[in-house]
Design a protein around this motif. Sequence first.
Motif, PDB file in Angstrom:
ATOM      1  N   ASP A  51      -9.758  -7.342   6.883  1.00 45.90           N
ATOM      2  CA  ASP A  51     -10.934  -7.687   7.673  1.00 45.90           C
ATOM      3  C   ASP A  51     -11.080  -9.205   7.755  1.00 45.90           C
ATOM      4  O   ASP A  51     -11.350  -9.759   8.827  1.00 45.90           O
ATOM      5  CB  ASP A  51     -12.178  -7.040   7.066  1.00 45.90           C
ATOM      6  N   ALA A  92      -8.450  -3.436   2.460  1.00 48.56           N
ATOM      7  CA  ALA A  92      -9.085  -3.374   3.784  1.00 48.56           C
ATOM      8  C   ALA A  92      -9.973  -4.602   3.976  1.00 48.56           C
ATOM      9  O   ALA A  92     -10.041  -5.160   5.073  1.00 48.56           O
ATOM     10  CB  ALA A  92      -9.894  -2.088   3.933  1.00 48.56           C
ATOM     11  N   GLY A  93     -10.618  -5.037   2.916  1.00 46.88           N
ATOM     12  CA  GLY A  93     -11.421  -6.259   2.975  1.00 46.88           C
ATOM     13  C   GLY A  93     -10.562  -7.477   3.254  1.00 46.88           C
ATOM     14  O   GLY A  93     -10.945  -8.366   4.017  1.00 46.88           O
ATOM     15  N   LEU A 136      -8.933   4.704  -3.907  1.00 48.69           N
ATOM     16  CA  LEU A 136     -10.017   4.330  -2.994  1.00 48.69           C
ATOM     17  C   LEU A 136     -10.393   2.867  -3.192  1.00 48.69           C
ATOM     18  O   LEU A 136     -10.544   2.110  -2.227  1.00 48.69           O
ATOM     19  CB  LEU A 136     -11.231   5.229  -3.195  1.00 48.69           C
ATOM     20  N   ALA A 137     -10.521   2.454  -4.443  1.00 53.61           N
ATOM     21  CA  ALA A 137     -10.850   1.052  -4.739  1.00 53.61           C
ATOM     22  C   ALA A 137      -9.729   0.125  -4.265  1.00 53.61           C
ATOM     23  O   ALA A 137      -9.989  -0.939  -3.685  1.00 53.61           O
ATOM     24  CB  ALA A 137     -11.098   0.871  -6.231  1.00 53.61           C
ATOM     25  N   GLU A 138      -8.496   0.514  -4.497  1.00 47.55           N
ATOM     26  CA  GLU A 138      -7.328  -0.281  -4.085  1.00 47.55           C
ATOM     27  C   GLU A 138      -7.285  -0.451  -2.564  1.00 47.55           C
ATOM     28  O   GLU A 138      -7.157  -1.561  -2.053  1.00 47.55           O
ATOM     29  CB  GLU A 138      -6.054   0.411  -4.581  1.00 47.55           C
ATOM     30  N   VAL A 139      -7.411   0.638  -1.853  1.00 40.24           N
ATOM     31  CA  VAL A 139      -7.347   0.591  -0.389  1.00 40.24           C
ATOM     32  C   VAL A 139      -8.542  -0.188   0.167  1.00 40.24           C
ATOM     33  O   VAL A 139      -8.396  -0.986   1.099  1.00 40.24           O
ATOM     34  CB  VAL A 139      -7.257   2.016   0.198  1.00 40.24           C
ATOM     35  N   SER A 140      -9.710   0.011  -0.408  1.00 39.21           N
ATOM     36  CA  SER A 140     -10.907  -0.703   0.052  1.00 39.21           C
ATOM     37  C   SER A 140     -10.773  -2.211  -0.134  1.00 39.21           C
ATOM     38  O   SER A 140     -11.127  -2.989   0.750  1.00 39.21           O
ATOM     39  CB  SER A 140     -12.146  -0.212  -0.701  1.00 39.21           C
ATOM     40  N   ARG A 141     -10.254  -2.605  -1.285  1.00 39.44           N
ATOM     41  CA  ARG A 141     -10.066  -4.033  -1.564  1.00 39.44           C
ATOM     42  C   ARG A 141      -9.150  -4.653  -0.503  1.00 39.44           C
ATOM     43  O   ARG A 141      -9.441  -5.700   0.071  1.00 39.44           O
ATOM     44  CB  ARG A 141      -9.486  -4.212  -2.965  1.00 39.44           C
ATOM     45  N   GLN A 198       0.826  -1.204   0.000  1.00 38.88           N
ATOM     46  CA  GLN A 198       0.000   0.000   0.000  1.00 38.88           C
ATOM     47  C   GLN A 198       0.862   1.257   0.000  1.00 38.88           C
ATOM     48  O   GLN A 198       0.556   2.245  -0.668  1.00 38.88           O
ATOM     49  CB  GLN A 198      -0.947   0.016   1.204  1.00 38.88           C
ATOM     50  N   SER A 257      -9.979   7.984  -7.116  1.00 45.42           N
ATOM     51  CA  SER A 257     -10.988   6.914  -7.155  1.00 45.42           C
ATOM     52  C   SER A 257     -10.326   5.547  -7.262  1.00 45.42           C
ATOM     53  O   SER A 257     -10.741   4.582  -6.617  1.00 45.42           O
ATOM     54  CB  SER A 257     -11.940   7.109  -8.340  1.00 45.42           C
TER      55      SER A 257
END
Length: 136
Positions: free
Chosen positions: A124, A120-121, A113-118, A28, A110
């Motif tokens: 999780d 983060a999943g 955001l998609a990269e970090v969200s993926r 990241q 954008s």
Amino acid sequence: MAVQVDRSGVTHVPLRSRWTVAGLLNHQRYVIRFWIANVVVGADLPVPWTDDSPHEDWNADPEVTVETFVDTLRQEWEDALSLLATYPPGEPASQADEDGRHPTVGWVLSHLLAEVSRHAGHMDAVCEILELSPVD
């Protein structure tokens, strides 16, 4: 009866894919550096991947603590936010993509955001897997 699990070193124990928490944090850091500093601003800061080793940013020295990787990632975000302060979302990025077009700063954000969200999943799911639960 609760299952006892030894979590020592769990942040560096890789999956079969060689994925580690520390490697994700390292990845990241360099993704943010690449997209903000290099693509948006036009700097030429080093990134660890090459054509011969395209996933080198996922490697993390097991001697380095995860806290160090977190601190480094936070610093990369702080640097990126400072750089972004002078770039409005509609402005074209300094570096063109492979087809010669310049993505806008908004598109880059954008994408990040998609990269970090993926990822983060992914984190999780790892946290959920590591949770101790009673065995029935």
